[in-house]
Design an enzyme around this catalytic site. Structure first.
Site, PDB file in Angstrom:
ATOM      1  CE  LYS A   1       6.438 -57.334  61.227  1.00 55.87           C
ATOM      2  NZ  LYS A   1       5.307 -56.790  60.504  1.00 55.87           N
TER       3      LYS A   1
ATOM      4  CG  ASP B   1      14.793 -52.277  63.880  1.00 54.28           C
ATOM      5  OD1 ASP B   1      15.235 -51.578  62.962  1.00 54.28           O
ATOM      6  OD2 ASP B   1      14.392 -51.829  64.975  1.00 54.28           O
TER       7      ASP B   1
ATOM      8  CG  MET C   1       5.220 -46.875  59.988  1.00 55.66           C
ATOM      9  SD  MET C   1       5.194 -47.077  61.753  1.00 55.66           S
ATOM     10  CE  MET C   1       5.241 -45.386  62.302  1.00 55.66           C
TER      11      MET C   1
HETATM   12  N1  SAH Z   1      12.599 -43.753  62.412  1.00 53.59           N
HETATM   13  C1  SAH Z   1      12.325 -43.913  61.024  1.00 53.59           C
HETATM   14  C2  SAH Z   1      10.891 -44.217  60.735  1.00 53.59           C
HETATM   15  C3  SAH Z   1      10.437 -45.530  61.300  1.00 53.59           C
HETATM   16  S1  SAH Z   1       8.785 -45.890  60.946  1.00 53.59           S
HETATM   17  C4  SAH Z   1      12.789 -42.658  60.283  1.00 53.59           C
HETATM   18  O1  SAH Z   1      13.134 -41.661  60.902  1.00 53.59           O
HETATM   19  O2  SAH Z   1      12.851 -42.707  59.043  1.00 53.59           O
HETATM   20  C5  SAH Z   1       8.923 -46.911  59.540  1.00 53.59           C
HETATM   21  C6  SAH Z   1       8.464 -46.184  58.316  1.00 53.59           C
HETATM   22  O3  SAH Z   1       9.458 -45.306  57.855  1.00 53.59           O
HETATM   23  C7  SAH Z   1       8.175 -47.091  57.146  1.00 53.59           C
HETATM   24  O4  SAH Z   1       6.921 -47.672  57.235  1.00 53.59           O
HETATM   25  C8  SAH Z   1       8.255 -46.101  55.991  1.00 53.59           C
HETATM   26  O5  SAH Z   1       7.078 -45.348  55.916  1.00 53.59           O
HETATM   27  C9  SAH Z   1       9.352 -45.169  56.454  1.00 53.59           C
HETATM   28  N2  SAH Z   1      10.653 -45.500  55.866  1.00 53.59           N
HETATM   29  C10 SAH Z   1      11.792 -45.764  56.522  1.00 53.59           C
HETATM   30  N3  SAH Z   1      12.809 -45.945  55.670  1.00 53.59           N
HETATM   31  C11 SAH Z   1      12.309 -45.766  54.432  1.00 53.59           C
HETATM   32  C12 SAH Z   1      12.873 -45.804  53.123  1.00 53.59           C
HETATM   33  N4  SAH Z   1      14.154 -46.058  52.914  1.00 53.59           N
HETATM   34  N5  SAH Z   1      12.057 -45.557  52.068  1.00 53.59           N
HETATM   35  C13 SAH Z   1      10.757 -45.286  52.242  1.00 53.59           C
HETATM   36  N6  SAH Z   1      10.179 -45.250  53.468  1.00 53.59           N
HETATM   37  C14 SAH Z   1      10.945 -45.480  54.542  1.00 53.59           C
END
Ligand code: SAH
Length: 514
Positions: free
Chosen positions: A61, A39, A175
């Site tokens: 998306k 994704d 998020m």
């Molecule tokens: N499994 C992922 C999180 C998924 S939820 C993890 O462990 O990082 C999706 C959220 O992760 C986004 O809305 C944002 O808040 C955060 N996120 C993921 N990658 C990011 C990045 N490179 N920079 C900032 N926020 C990030």
């Protein structure tokens, strides 16, 4: 376990974006994938590691459309595993940290599909780290809380701010961008100090990461002013203030630069490695592909009678590989080459020859076909008078080879055999690419905001121009390996930077001087 003819699913964390933060195990699993379901949070660098043979299923998306619903993703994983496929479900960060990894396993478990989890580096700790914020520091906090701004049932999560504030520590909200005003207000109402440091960190670990460091009272206003967009995390806690002292990612020599690399995927990746070690984010956009010519009678004839040649001249590492592959195929090795001398156009080609256990006799001081041709012509004349006959040269090279090398030989009446050993295919536009599974579609140049594009041959310029989806190239900043490559880039109206020498190190130097 249900028999699905060895079908299996790996839930793999891709990390926060920087390809270097992808795990070694994740890469190994990816290398043998039949199907990759991914994704939008998976970084381009990791996507670039997906092997060509893997089928790609995008479930994120795309602008305007909604993401594939979770229950459908679960069905896709099940369906592909039941076909006997090795399925890699590639997810941003860690699959179990707000990654719905648990949900995806439920259907697999119910159906007895074997699976493995490969954890990834979560954005919750790595994004602060890349912004100089240690999520814990013994002087300030003794706990770290990772909280979602959204839940499955409700648009906005119901967070018990009072308990959080009472616990203290560092709070990381994922998020949480649309809920930021509510989050800050909730914390303030629960009694957090109004000047508690807080930060919002956008696109962390990428070249274009941005941060706004403020306090809980002013964070929303400041983030709005900066136009912060998702993906971003919110960090609240005293540790946010350490960023002033500890920021580092942007300060690396090539920090903040996103560079597209157009060399073929299978080619030595030293350019990408060197640039990324200096802090650049690399976007792989292979613009050409080379294929050895299989039924190659002229090459076979030359090898059958190889000892008649006095020199073998190579103009590219791919030519070296193709020649030695044919040699091996014909059950011959370097012992059959006797005392033939070897010439190389430049250092990369020389290194490729030396890897075969042969030291190179001739290499021009400047990387150019003409210089190579002239050097061989001069040496052949000397050799000719020594051996009492006209020396003969073999030049195994690209079918699209120019006459730069051969002209000086012709001018000096030196006998040479010019054999094509590989074909070069320039990338086509995605619409033209025949396979619906074109990996080219993974990377849309226009939407990726690369700062520079590195070109290592004129054919990479043409392949890039045909496949990148742009119609106007005036915003493309090209870093070219030499004048010939630059000439091609100029035709498209790109901004040109040229490396002093035609070596990988010289391109790196050129980037450092930008
Ligand atoms: N499994 C992922 C999180 C998924 S939820 C993890 O462990 O990082 C999706 C959220 O992760 C986004 O809305 C944002 O808040 C955060 N996120 C993921 N990658 C990011 C990045 N490179 N920079 C900032 N926020 C990030």
């Amino acid at each position: 376990m249900r028999d699905c003819k060895n079908g299996k699913v790996w839930l793999v964390g891709a990390g926060p974006g920087d390809a270097g933060l992808f795990t070694i195990k994740g890469k190994k699993v990816l290398d043998q994938a039949d199907v990759v379901v991914y994704d939008k949070l998976v970084g381009q660098g990791v996507l670039g590691m997906i092997p060509d043979q893997a089928e790609l299923i995008f479930v994120g998306k795309v602008s305007g459309n909604h993401a594939v619903p979770q229950h459908e993703i679960n069905q896709i994983l099940l369906r592909e595993a039941l076909k006997g496929k090795r399925v890699v479900r590639l997810k941003g960060g860690d699959p179990f940290v707000f990654g719905r990894g648990g949900e995806e396993l439920e259907l697999l478990c119910k159906n007895g599909i074997p699976f493995e989890i490969v954890p990834g580096i979560t954005s919750a700790v790595s994004v602060p780290a890349y912004n100089g914020i240690p999520v814990t520091h013994r002087d300030f906090v003794s706990s770290l809380h990772i909280i979602t701004g959204h839940t499955k049932k409700k648009e906005e999560a119901e967070i018990d701010y009072h308990s959080l504030v009472k616990l203290g520590g560092t709070f990381v909200f994922l998020m949480g961008i649309s809920a930021m005003p509510k989050i800050c207000q909730g914390l303030l109402e629960a009694g957090i100090e109004p000047d508690m440091p807080a930060a919002v960190l956008e696109r962390g670990t990428s070249a274009h990461q941005r941060r706004v460091v403020s306090d809980v009272t002013n964070l929303t206003k400041d983030a709005e002013k900066a136009g912060i967009k998702t993906p971003a995390i919110i960090v609240v806690g005293k540790v946010c203030a350490l960023e002033k002292e500890f920021h580092w990612a942007e300060d690396r020599p090539l920090g903040g630069l996103k560079i597209a690399i157009t060399r073929p995927k299978d080619r030595d990746s030293s350019l990408a490695d060197k640039l990324s070690m200096l802090g650049a984010e690399i976007m792989l956009m292979p613009a050409i592909e080379t294929k050895e010519i299989k039924n190659n009678k002229p090459l076979e004839d030359a090898i059958h009678d190889i000892r008649r040649f006095d020199y073998i001249a190579f103009t590219s590492p791919v030519g070296v590989t193709a020649f030695f592959n044919k040699l091996r195929e014909m059950k011959k090795d370097i012992r059959d080459l006797g005392s033939i001398r070897f010439a190389a156009i430049g250092t990369a080609t020389r290194d490729a020859i030396e890897k075969m256990g042969i030291l190179v006799d001739l290499m021009p001081a400047v990387y150019s076909g003409r210089a190579l041709g002239e050097l061989i012509a001069a040496r052949s004349a000397e050799l000719g008078s020594k051996i009492g006959r006209k020396p003969e040269i073999l030049i195994p090279r690209a079918r699209i080879g120019t006459d730069e090398v051969t002209t000086p030989l012709e001018e000096a009446s030196i006998k040479f055999t010019d054999v094509a050993v590989y074909d070069t295919f320039e990338a086509e536009s995605n619409e033209k690419a025949e396979s619906g599974n074109s990996h080219g579609t993974l990377i849309e140049f226009a939407s990726e905001e690369a700062d520079y594009v590195a070109f290592t041959s004129a054919s990479t310029v043409r392949g890039f121009a045909a496949s990148c989806g742009l119609s106007n190239f005036s915003d493309v900043k090209a870093v070219c390996i030499g004048e010939k490559t630059a000439e091609e880039a100029r035709k498209y109206g790109m901004e040109i930077h040229i490396s002093k020498e035609a070596t990988i190190d010289s391109i790196v130097e050129c980037f450092l001087g930008l």
